[in-house]
Write a protein that holds these residues in place. Structure first.
Motif, PDB file in Angstrom:
ATOM      1  N   PRO A 195       0.775  -1.242   0.000  1.00  0.00           N
ATOM      2  CA  PRO A 195       0.000   0.000   0.000  1.00  0.00           C
ATOM      3  C   PRO A 195       0.806   1.293   0.000  1.00  0.00           C
ATOM      4  O   PRO A 195       0.425   2.265  -0.618  1.00  0.00           O
ATOM      5  CB  PRO A 195      -0.839  -0.120   1.273  1.00  0.00           C
ATOM      6  CG  PRO A 195      -1.003  -1.567   1.462  1.00  0.00           C
ATOM      7  CD  PRO A 195       0.261  -2.192   1.001  1.00  0.00           C
ATOM      8  N   ILE A 196       1.923   1.299   0.689  1.00  0.00           N
ATOM      9  CA  ILE A 196       2.665   2.560   0.810  1.00  0.00           C
ATOM     10  C   ILE A 196       3.600   2.804  -0.382  1.00  0.00           C
ATOM     11  O   ILE A 196       4.058   3.907  -0.590  1.00  0.00           O
ATOM     12  CB  ILE A 196       3.441   2.592   2.157  1.00  0.00           C
ATOM     13  CG1 ILE A 196       3.824   4.012   2.580  1.00  0.00           C
ATOM     14  CG2 ILE A 196       4.665   1.708   2.132  1.00  0.00           C
ATOM     15  CD1 ILE A 196       2.838   4.678   3.459  1.00  0.00           C
ATOM     16  N   THR A 245       4.639   2.331  -4.659  1.00  0.00           N
ATOM     17  CA  THR A 245       4.014   2.261  -5.984  1.00  0.00           C
ATOM     18  C   THR A 245       4.138   0.863  -6.600  1.00  0.00           C
ATOM     19  O   THR A 245       3.274   0.447  -7.359  1.00  0.00           O
ATOM     20  CB  THR A 245       4.651   3.296  -6.927  1.00  0.00           C
ATOM     21  OG1 THR A 245       6.067   3.190  -6.794  1.00  0.00           O
ATOM     22  CG2 THR A 245       4.206   4.712  -6.593  1.00  0.00           C
ATOM     23  N   ASP A 265       1.401   6.156  12.118  1.00  0.00           N
ATOM     24  CA  ASP A 265       0.307   6.192  11.144  1.00  0.00           C
ATOM     25  C   ASP A 265      -0.889   5.476  11.758  1.00  0.00           C
ATOM     26  O   ASP A 265      -0.732   4.415  12.365  1.00  0.00           O
ATOM     27  CB  ASP A 265       0.753   5.479   9.846  1.00  0.00           C
ATOM     28  CG  ASP A 265      -0.118   5.873   8.668  1.00  0.00           C
ATOM     29  OD1 ASP A 265      -1.352   5.983   8.858  1.00  0.00           O
ATOM     30  OD2 ASP A 265       0.420   6.065   7.568  1.00  0.00           O
ATOM     31  N   MET A 311      -0.896   0.694   6.240  1.00  0.00           N
ATOM     32  CA  MET A 311       0.240   1.557   5.862  1.00  0.00           C
ATOM     33  C   MET A 311       1.424   1.292   6.798  1.00  0.00           C
ATOM     34  O   MET A 311       2.564   1.161   6.357  1.00  0.00           O
ATOM     35  CB  MET A 311      -0.159   3.036   5.953  1.00  0.00           C
ATOM     36  CG  MET A 311      -1.153   3.459   4.914  1.00  0.00           C
ATOM     37  SD  MET A 311      -0.452   3.310   3.244  1.00  0.00           S
ATOM     38  CE  MET A 311      -1.885   3.695   2.258  1.00  0.00           C
ATOM     39  N   SER A 341       2.893  -2.260   6.008  1.00  0.00           N
ATOM     40  CA  SER A 341       3.596  -2.417   4.730  1.00  0.00           C
ATOM     41  C   SER A 341       4.915  -1.640   4.734  1.00  0.00           C
ATOM     42  O   SER A 341       5.934  -2.118   4.243  1.00  0.00           O
ATOM     43  CB  SER A 341       2.716  -2.028   3.542  1.00  0.00           C
ATOM     44  OG  SER A 341       2.422  -0.665   3.542  1.00  0.00           O
ATOM     45  N   LEU A 342       4.893  -0.475   5.339  1.00  0.00           N
ATOM     46  CA  LEU A 342       6.127   0.317   5.398  1.00  0.00           C
ATOM     47  C   LEU A 342       7.141  -0.342   6.344  1.00  0.00           C
ATOM     48  O   LEU A 342       8.333  -0.423   6.040  1.00  0.00           O
ATOM     49  CB  LEU A 342       5.789   1.739   5.874  1.00  0.00           C
ATOM     50  CG  LEU A 342       6.896   2.780   5.810  1.00  0.00           C
ATOM     51  CD1 LEU A 342       7.524   2.835   4.431  1.00  0.00           C
ATOM     52  CD2 LEU A 342       6.361   4.158   6.174  1.00  0.00           C
ATOM     53  N   ILE A 352       4.493  12.172   6.059  1.00  0.00           N
ATOM     54  CA  ILE A 352       3.889  11.421   4.958  1.00  0.00           C
ATOM     55  C   ILE A 352       2.510  12.016   4.701  1.00  0.00           C
ATOM     56  O   ILE A 352       1.735  12.242   5.642  1.00  0.00           O
ATOM     57  CB  ILE A 352       3.758   9.932   5.325  1.00  0.00           C
ATOM     58  CG1 ILE A 352       5.145   9.345   5.592  1.00  0.00           C
ATOM     59  CG2 ILE A 352       3.068   9.164   4.212  1.00  0.00           C
ATOM     60  CD1 ILE A 352       5.121   7.920   6.098  1.00  0.00           C
ATOM     61  N   LYS A 400       2.200   9.777  -0.562  1.00  0.00           N
ATOM     62  CA  LYS A 400       1.927   8.332  -0.673  1.00  0.00           C
ATOM     63  C   LYS A 400       0.923   8.023  -1.771  1.00  0.00           C
ATOM     64  O   LYS A 400       0.014   8.833  -1.979  1.00  0.00           O
ATOM     65  CB  LYS A 400       1.475   7.773   0.684  1.00  0.00           C
ATOM     66  CG  LYS A 400       0.202   8.350   1.247  1.00  0.00           C
ATOM     67  CD  LYS A 400      -0.094   7.705   2.597  1.00  0.00           C
ATOM     68  CE  LYS A 400      -1.270   8.377   3.258  1.00  0.00           C
ATOM     69  NZ  LYS A 400      -1.560   7.896   4.577  1.00  0.00           N
ATOM     70  N   PRO A 401       1.044   6.890  -2.456  1.00  0.00           N
ATOM     71  CA  PRO A 401       2.127   5.921  -2.300  1.00  0.00           C
ATOM     72  C   PRO A 401       3.395   6.430  -2.975  1.00  0.00           C
ATOM     73  O   PRO A 401       3.332   7.111  -3.981  1.00  0.00           O
ATOM     74  CB  PRO A 401       1.587   4.678  -3.018  1.00  0.00           C
ATOM     75  CG  PRO A 401       0.688   5.211  -4.083  1.00  0.00           C
ATOM     76  CD  PRO A 401       0.097   6.471  -3.535  1.00  0.00           C
ATOM     77  N   PHE A 402       4.549   6.072  -2.400  1.00  0.00           N
ATOM     78  CA  PHE A 402       5.787   6.557  -2.993  1.00  0.00           C
ATOM     79  C   PHE A 402       6.578   5.429  -3.630  1.00  0.00           C
ATOM     80  O   PHE A 402       6.413   4.260  -3.301  1.00  0.00           O
ATOM     81  CB  PHE A 402       6.635   7.337  -1.999  1.00  0.00           C
ATOM     82  CG  PHE A 402       6.537   6.883  -0.582  1.00  0.00           C
ATOM     83  CD1 PHE A 402       5.642   7.507   0.290  1.00  0.00           C
ATOM     84  CD2 PHE A 402       7.325   5.859  -0.102  1.00  0.00           C
ATOM     85  CE1 PHE A 402       5.544   7.094   1.611  1.00  0.00           C
ATOM     86  CE2 PHE A 402       7.240   5.453   1.213  1.00  0.00           C
ATOM     87  CZ  PHE A 402       6.336   6.070   2.065  1.00  0.00           C
ATOM     88  N   ASP A 403       7.433   5.866  -4.545  1.00  0.00           N
ATOM     89  CA  ASP A 403       8.294   4.943  -5.271  1.00  0.00           C
ATOM     90  C   ASP A 403       9.302   4.334  -4.284  1.00  0.00           C
ATOM     91  O   ASP A 403       9.848   5.059  -3.448  1.00  0.00           O
ATOM     92  CB  ASP A 403       9.038   5.798  -6.304  1.00  0.00           C
ATOM     93  CG  ASP A 403       9.697   4.977  -7.351  1.00  0.00           C
ATOM     94  OD1 ASP A 403       9.175   4.927  -8.457  1.00  0.00           O
ATOM     95  OD2 ASP A 403      10.762   4.393  -7.028  1.00  0.00           O
ATOM     96  N   LEU A 445      11.930   6.368  -1.423  1.00  0.00           N
ATOM     97  CA  LEU A 445      12.050   6.099   0.010  1.00  0.00           C
ATOM     98  C   LEU A 445      13.502   5.762   0.364  1.00  0.00           C
ATOM     99  O   LEU A 445      14.073   6.318   1.299  1.00  0.00           O
ATOM    100  CB  LEU A 445      11.130   4.940   0.409  1.00  0.00           C
ATOM    101  CG  LEU A 445      11.223   4.500   1.857  1.00  0.00           C
ATOM    102  CD1 LEU A 445      10.780   5.607   2.802  1.00  0.00           C
ATOM    103  CD2 LEU A 445      10.376   3.251   2.101  1.00  0.00           C
TER     104      LEU A 445
END
Lengths: 178, 447
Positions: free
Chosen positions: A86-87, A89, B10, B15, B18-19, B81, B104-107, B111
């Protein structure tokens, strides 16, 4: 002691040569035998319509569930679909750090000629499986556990683990096998 | 022990997860907070290098979190973010002290580059700080002194250990003089004409440690414009002092073990093996055996380092040395700032003898330095020692050491309005130790 077999699980119709090359690379890197195991083919449950991509974490969860009864040490799923978390691409793959399952997407690795593609996907398969053996991204540029930001990085790095990662992998294998 | 400590703040579980998963695979130690309130609680216990904070959250907003954290710890790197369309808020955050913002969402690329950029800049800042500390350290103590029994035992041990050339592990609380003991061992050994090279493993960021120790070849990485010798090369024929050894990463532990075994290493980017002849003395204020049990310190390296062990006594175990040390510091600081102060009042000395000195000699040194600055007469009076409150002097005799320490830390925190940096400075301990003590004693700010 757990079964010392690593399962390779193609999702959908994946080129047989690619699967065989991945199996060979895994055996060579980790010293375990491999088996092809079709866990499932349909991953529409992980499809995100807005992004037109597939959520890799959701696939991993189902993959782990599906192979729970199988007597395998680790499993790597191979898909040709574009993956995301989700965060971010996109991702080339995702793995459960120190867990059982990982997934690799061929979608962004298929540029160039055949040998280049095979070389790239085998490196990334070994890489994702490395995470399931608790290995993190390595700073050695030549190490297969090095973080690849794009296909150029994948092409640049080597197919083997550096000394650090080999030591850490051996530590982990001792924990798992003995 | 591991890499960079990152806190993700967050309110969306997906989010956060996944981060966190992504950053953990990158080798970072990641913690997660589901709200701004949780984040503020967590930073009381742990010092983070980077905070990734979502701007829009239920309850306390990311901007509020930023404001509160920056007030207490301006050095911490905070990345905001935000969702596409909220750039103006992100820019406001930058004005308020955020390091960067991410849409977000970022490449994944974006990051990685951002984290690396922040780490590089922090590394530079820490390197400068380290160099300043090193210069200060050289003038900190003239020599090891002490007439107490524990110190006499230490002196005998040093005499015995020095000529053996064996690897030595020095343990002891912060401020007990582990570095001085290492220098004393070096100066009484056969290697005394060789260099004494000190590496503060806690002060050098992990990403600088490799090139610091091993050096590098020109072109090994982007900033490697010329060849540079590492400390292992510089220490040839001398003694390598690895301070705060408990702070080194697992990866560096593997490297160190290899070098200790082979006494051969390679510069970063180099292909030629370099042989070095040196003795290793390591020091730590941690219980390394406990770290081994927790799996964060390699057992093989522990046994390799702990050939001979030396436990430094705390200042409260050698109270009879306080007058001697206090006089020495008084003389030095009075000379430095040219003040005609030549003695310490008896009551002031009595107070110092009663106090438990959790920060050990370093805390005593800081107290005397402060007293010399504020003193208006020729002798240091009790009121010149601002860290002593009247309560501390009248401490009930049935109070445990632990209670005294807790009370004192709490009082100094309150006196400094819970400013962590100032409080740590007064106590003579580093901020991470202070955070640990706050957690250990469950201290809370009173309104």
């Amino acid at each position: 002691m757990q079964n010392s077999i690593i399962a390779v699980s193609p999702i959908g119709d994946i080129d047989q040569n690619i699967i065989e090359s991945i199996r060979e690379a895994i055996s060579s890197a980790y010293g375990f035998g491999t088996v092809v195991l079709n866990a499932f083919d349909d991953i529409t449950f992980a499809h995100n319509h807005t992004r037109e991509q597939y959520h890799s974490t959701a696939i991993l969860e189902k993959l782990e569930e599906s192979i729970a009864a199988e007597n395998v040490l680790k499993v790597i799923a191979i898909t040709d679909k574009d993956l995301f978390i989700p965060i971010l691409t996109y991702v080339f793959g995702e793995a459960q750090l120190g867990g059982k399952a990982c997934i690799l997407s061929l979608h962004r690795l298929m540029e160039g000629d055949r040998p280049a593609i095979i070389c790239r996907v085998t490196k990334e398969a070994v890489h994702e499986l490395g995470h399931t053996f608790s290995l993190r991204h390595c700073k050695e540029k030549q190490c297969v556990m090095g973080y690849s930001r794009g296909t150029q990085d994948v092409d640049r790095k080597g197919s083997k683990m550096c000394r650090y990662c080999t030591v850490l992998l051996n530590d982990e294998l001792k924990k798992i096998l003995f | 022990m591991s890499g960079t400590k990152i806190l993700i703040v967050d309110d969306e579980l997906i989010m956060r997860e996944s981060l966190a998963g992504w950053l953990e695979r990158d080798g970072h130690e990641v913690h997660k907070a589901a709200s701004g309130e949780d984040a503020l609680e967590m930073i009381k216990d742990t010092r983070y290098d980077i905070l990734l904070v979502d701007i829009k959250m239920e309850g306390m907003s990311g901007l509020e979190v930023l404001e509160i954290i920056k007030e207490d710890d301006p050095d911490i790197a905070i990345v905001m973010i935000t969702a596409y369309g909220s750039i103006s808020t992100a820019i406001e955050a930058i004005k308020n002290g955020a390091r960067e913002y991410l849409l977000k969402p970022f490449d994944p690329n974006e990051l990685g580059v951002l984290i690396e950029k922040i780490l590089r800049s922090q590394a530079q800042e820490q390197e400068n700080l380290y160099l300043r500390e090193e210069v200060k350290e050289r003038t900190r103590f003239e020599s090891m002194i002490g007439q107490s029994r524990p110190m006499q035992e230490i002196f005998h041990l040093i005499e015995d250990v020095a000529p053996t050339g064996s690897t030595t592990l020095i343990t002891g609380e912060t401020g007990t003089g582990k570095g001085l003991a290492a220098k004393a061992i070096h100066s009484q050994s056969d290697r005394c004409f060789g260099p004494f090279v000190s590496v503060n493993c806690g002060a050098i960021p992990e990403h600088l440690m490799e090139s610091e120790l091993f050096g590098y070849q020109k072109g090994a990485f982007t900033d490697a414009k010329e060849n540079k010798k590492g400390r292992l090369e510089l220490v040839h024929t001398g003694t390598l002092f690895l301070d705060e050894i408990g702070e080194i990463s697992m990866r560096m532990q593997i490297d160190l073990l290899k070098v200790l075994e082979d006494k051969v290493f390679y510069r970063v980017g180099g292909t030629q093996p370099i042989e070095a002849d040196f003795r290793v003395i390591a020091a730590t204020n941690k219980d390394i055996l406990e770290e081994v049990k927790k799996g964060v310190f390699r057992e093989d390296l522990y046994y390799r380092l702990n050939v001979i062990s030396l436990q430094m006594p705390t200042l409260r175990e050698r109270k009879e040395d306080i007058p001697l040390l206090a006089e020495l510091f008084l003389k030095r600081f009075a000379n430095e700032i040219n003040k005609p102060i030549d003695r310490i009042d008896r009551d002031a000395m009595d107070e110092m003898m009663l106090y438990e000195w959790p920060g050990n000699i370093r805390e005593l040194e800081n107290a005397i330095e402060r007293a010399v600055v504020v003193c208006k007469t020729q002798k240091i009076m009790p009121q010149d020692l601002p860290i002593f409150s009247s309560d501390a002097v009248c401490t009930p005799l049935d109070m445990s050491l632990r209670e005294m320490e807790k009370n004192h830390i709490n009082e100094v925190l309150e006196a400094n309005d819970w400013n962590i940096s100032k409080t740590a400075g007064v106590l003579g301990i580093d901020r991470s130790t202070l955070y640990k003590k706050i957690k250990l004693f469950d201290l809370e700010k009173t309104d």
